[in-house]
Design an enzyme around this catalytic site. Structure first.
Site, PDB file in Angstrom:
ATOM      1  N   LYS A   9     -13.646  -9.690  -1.615  1.00  0.00           N
ATOM      2  CA  LYS A   9     -14.395  -9.441  -0.379  1.00  0.00           C
ATOM      3  C   LYS A   9     -15.432 -10.544  -0.119  1.00  0.00           C
ATOM      4  O   LYS A   9     -15.768 -11.331  -1.015  1.00  0.00           O
ATOM      5  CB  LYS A   9     -15.030  -8.039  -0.460  1.00  0.00           C
ATOM      6  CG  LYS A   9     -13.985  -6.903  -0.516  1.00  0.00           C
ATOM      7  CD  LYS A   9     -14.636  -5.515  -0.491  1.00  0.00           C
ATOM      8  CE  LYS A   9     -13.590  -4.406  -0.484  1.00  0.00           C
ATOM      9  NZ  LYS A   9     -14.206  -3.054  -0.364  1.00  0.00           N
ATOM     10  N   TYR A  49      -7.858  -0.390   7.024  1.00  0.00           N
ATOM     11  CA  TYR A  49      -8.694   0.765   6.668  1.00  0.00           C
ATOM     12  C   TYR A  49      -8.457   1.937   7.623  1.00  0.00           C
ATOM     13  O   TYR A  49      -9.387   2.690   7.917  1.00  0.00           O
ATOM     14  CB  TYR A  49     -10.165   0.357   6.662  1.00  0.00           C
ATOM     15  CG  TYR A  49     -10.585  -0.447   5.439  1.00  0.00           C
ATOM     16  CD1 TYR A  49     -10.415   0.066   4.139  1.00  0.00           C
ATOM     17  CD2 TYR A  49     -11.178  -1.703   5.556  1.00  0.00           C
ATOM     18  CE1 TYR A  49     -10.812  -0.653   3.019  1.00  0.00           C
ATOM     19  CE2 TYR A  49     -11.587  -2.428   4.429  1.00  0.00           C
ATOM     20  CZ  TYR A  49     -11.395  -1.898   3.168  1.00  0.00           C
ATOM     21  OH  TYR A  49     -11.797  -2.605   2.053  1.00  0.00           O
ATOM     22  N   ASN A 112     -18.809  -4.051  -2.218  1.00  0.00           N
ATOM     23  CA  ASN A 112     -18.377  -3.757  -3.587  1.00  0.00           C
ATOM     24  C   ASN A 112     -17.288  -4.695  -4.118  1.00  0.00           C
ATOM     25  O   ASN A 112     -16.470  -4.306  -4.929  1.00  0.00           O
ATOM     26  CB  ASN A 112     -17.976  -2.281  -3.717  1.00  0.00           C
ATOM     27  CG  ASN A 112     -16.805  -1.922  -2.844  1.00  0.00           C
ATOM     28  OD1 ASN A 112     -16.292  -2.771  -2.099  1.00  0.00           O
ATOM     29  ND2 ASN A 112     -16.355  -0.687  -2.941  1.00  0.00           N
ATOM     30  N   HIS A 115     -11.114  -5.124  -3.253  1.00  0.00           N
ATOM     31  CA  HIS A 115     -10.266  -4.018  -2.804  1.00  0.00           C
ATOM     32  C   HIS A 115      -8.996  -4.049  -3.640  1.00  0.00           C
ATOM     33  O   HIS A 115      -8.514  -5.128  -3.984  1.00  0.00           O
ATOM     34  CB  HIS A 115      -9.878  -4.185  -1.326  1.00  0.00           C
ATOM     35  CG  HIS A 115      -8.714  -3.322  -0.929  1.00  0.00           C
ATOM     36  ND1 HIS A 115      -8.878  -2.010  -0.538  1.00  0.00           N
ATOM     37  CD2 HIS A 115      -7.377  -3.558  -0.922  1.00  0.00           C
ATOM     38  CE1 HIS A 115      -7.677  -1.480  -0.294  1.00  0.00           C
ATOM     39  NE2 HIS A 115      -6.754  -2.404  -0.514  1.00  0.00           N
ATOM     40  N   GLU A 126      -0.017  -2.650   2.838  1.00  0.00           N
ATOM     41  CA  GLU A 126      -1.123  -3.619   2.865  1.00  0.00           C
ATOM     42  C   GLU A 126      -0.624  -5.043   2.620  1.00  0.00           C
ATOM     43  O   GLU A 126      -1.088  -5.989   3.257  1.00  0.00           O
ATOM     44  CB  GLU A 126      -2.176  -3.230   1.822  1.00  0.00           C
ATOM     45  CG  GLU A 126      -2.887  -1.921   2.164  1.00  0.00           C
ATOM     46  CD  GLU A 126      -3.776  -1.394   1.042  1.00  0.00           C
ATOM     47  OE1 GLU A 126      -3.896  -2.051  -0.011  1.00  0.00           O
ATOM     48  OE2 GLU A 126      -4.350  -0.302   1.224  1.00  0.00           O
TER      49      GLU A 126
HETATM   50  O1  CDP Z   1     -12.033   0.689  -2.283  1.00  0.00           O
HETATM   51  P1  CDP Z   1     -11.786   2.053  -2.874  1.00  0.00           P
HETATM   52  O2  CDP Z   1     -10.333   2.478  -2.820  1.00  0.00           O
HETATM   53  O3  CDP Z   1     -12.391   2.184  -4.228  1.00  0.00           O
HETATM   54  O4  CDP Z   1     -12.641   3.085  -1.977  1.00  0.00           O
HETATM   55  P2  CDP Z   1     -12.280   3.887  -0.645  1.00  0.00           P
HETATM   56  O5  CDP Z   1     -12.835   5.262  -0.799  1.00  0.00           O
HETATM   57  O6  CDP Z   1     -10.828   3.756  -0.306  1.00  0.00           O
HETATM   58  O7  CDP Z   1     -13.153   3.142   0.470  1.00  0.00           O
HETATM   59  C1  CDP Z   1     -12.737   1.919   1.016  1.00  0.00           C
HETATM   60  C2  CDP Z   1     -13.953   1.035   1.149  1.00  0.00           C
HETATM   61  O8  CDP Z   1     -14.863   1.602   2.079  1.00  0.00           O
HETATM   62  C3  CDP Z   1     -14.780   0.870  -0.137  1.00  0.00           C
HETATM   63  O9  CDP Z   1     -14.262  -0.077  -1.036  1.00  0.00           O
HETATM   64  C4  CDP Z   1     -16.130   0.468   0.415  1.00  0.00           C
HETATM   65  O10 CDP Z   1     -16.206  -0.925   0.737  1.00  0.00           O
HETATM   66  C5  CDP Z   1     -16.200   1.299   1.704  1.00  0.00           C
HETATM   67  N1  CDP Z   1     -16.952   2.547   1.491  1.00  0.00           N
HETATM   68  C6  CDP Z   1     -18.277   2.612   1.935  1.00  0.00           C
HETATM   69  O11 CDP Z   1     -18.780   1.649   2.523  1.00  0.00           O
HETATM   70  N2  CDP Z   1     -19.015   3.758   1.718  1.00  0.00           N
HETATM   71  C7  CDP Z   1     -18.474   4.813   1.096  1.00  0.00           C
HETATM   72  N3  CDP Z   1     -19.216   5.914   0.908  1.00  0.00           N
HETATM   73  C8  CDP Z   1     -17.149   4.770   0.651  1.00  0.00           C
HETATM   74  C9  CDP Z   1     -16.399   3.607   0.856  1.00  0.00           C
HETATM   75 MG    MG Z   2      -9.152   2.907  -1.175  1.00  0.00          MG
END
Ligand code: CDP
Ligand code: MG
Length: 140
Positions: A9, A49, A112, A115, A126
Site C-alpha cells: 500500500k 473493495y 496498514n 493487502h 483481484e
Molecule cells: O485487509 P484485510 O482483509 O485484513 O481487512 P478487511 O476487513 O478486508 O478490510 C479491508 C481494508 O479496509 C483494510 O485492510 C483496511 O485498510 C481498511 N479498513 C479500515 O480502514 N478500517 C476498518 N475498521 C477495517 C478495514
Molecule cells: Mg479483506
C-alpha cells in the site's frame, strides 16, 4: 499450489520499504509471479473493495489507497492465500502478531501496509483486476 494478490500500500511505498516487504514473502518461500507499480483510481478501488462500500471507513480507505503509488504482485505457493495473510498479520496492527508486516509497518486499521486476498475466488477476481493475462508469468 495457490495464487494470491498482494498490494503493497501507499504508506509502505512512501516509507521506501517496498524491498523489505518483498523479502518477507520471498524468505517464506513464496514466488513472485507478476509485479507492477501503479496508482489506484476511485473506480478500481470500488471494484477491489466492493464488499466494503457503505462501511464507515470506506471513504478513508479509498482516500488512502489513491494517495500515492502502490505495488501489486501475484504470489504463488502451497496454501499461499493463508500463508500470506499470516505473514501480513491482523487488519488492526494492535492485534497483529509480533514480526508480522502489519505489526512492523502499519500505523492503524486503515494505513496498514499490505493487502492480501482472502479466498481462492477473491484471489482470482483481484488478480484479474490488476493484471492482464500476458502479464502473469504462469497459466491461470
Ligand atoms: O485487509 P484485510 O482483509 O485484513 O481487512 P478487511 O476487513 O478486508 O478490510 C479491508 C481494508 O479496509 C483494510 O485492510 C483496511 O485498510 C481498511 N479498513 C479500515 O480502514 N478500517 C476498518 N475498521 C477495517 C478495514
Ligand atoms: Mg479483506
Amino acid at each position: 499450489m495457490e495464487h494470491t494478490l498482494v498490494l503493497i500500500k501507499p504508506d509502505v511505498v512512501k516509507m521506501n520499504s517496498i524491498g523489505v516487504i518483498l523479502s518477507e514473502y520471498e524468505k517464506a518461500g513464496l514466488k513472485i509471479e507478476a509485479l507492477k507499480m501503479l496508482k489506484m483510481t476511485k473506480e478500481l478501488a470500488a471494484k477491489h473493495y466492493a464488499e466494503h462500500i457503505g462501511k464507515p471507513y470506506y471513504a478513508k480507505l479509498v482516500d488512502f489507497m489513491i494517495s500515492g503509488p502502490l505495488v501489486a504482485l501475484v504470489l504463488s505457493g502451497e496454501n499461499a492465500i493463508n500463508e500470506v495473510r499470516k505473514i501480513n498479520g491482523a487488519t488492526n496492527p494492535v492485534n497483529a502478531e509480533p514480526n508480522t508486516i502489519r505489526a512492523k509497518f502499519a500505523t492503524d486499521s486503515t494505513l496498514n501496509a499490505v493487502h492480501a486476498s482472502d479466498c481462492i475466488e477473491n484471489a482470482r477476481r483481484e488478480i484479474n483486476l490488476f493484471f492482464l493475462a500476458d502479464e502473469l508469468m504462469y497459466n491461470l
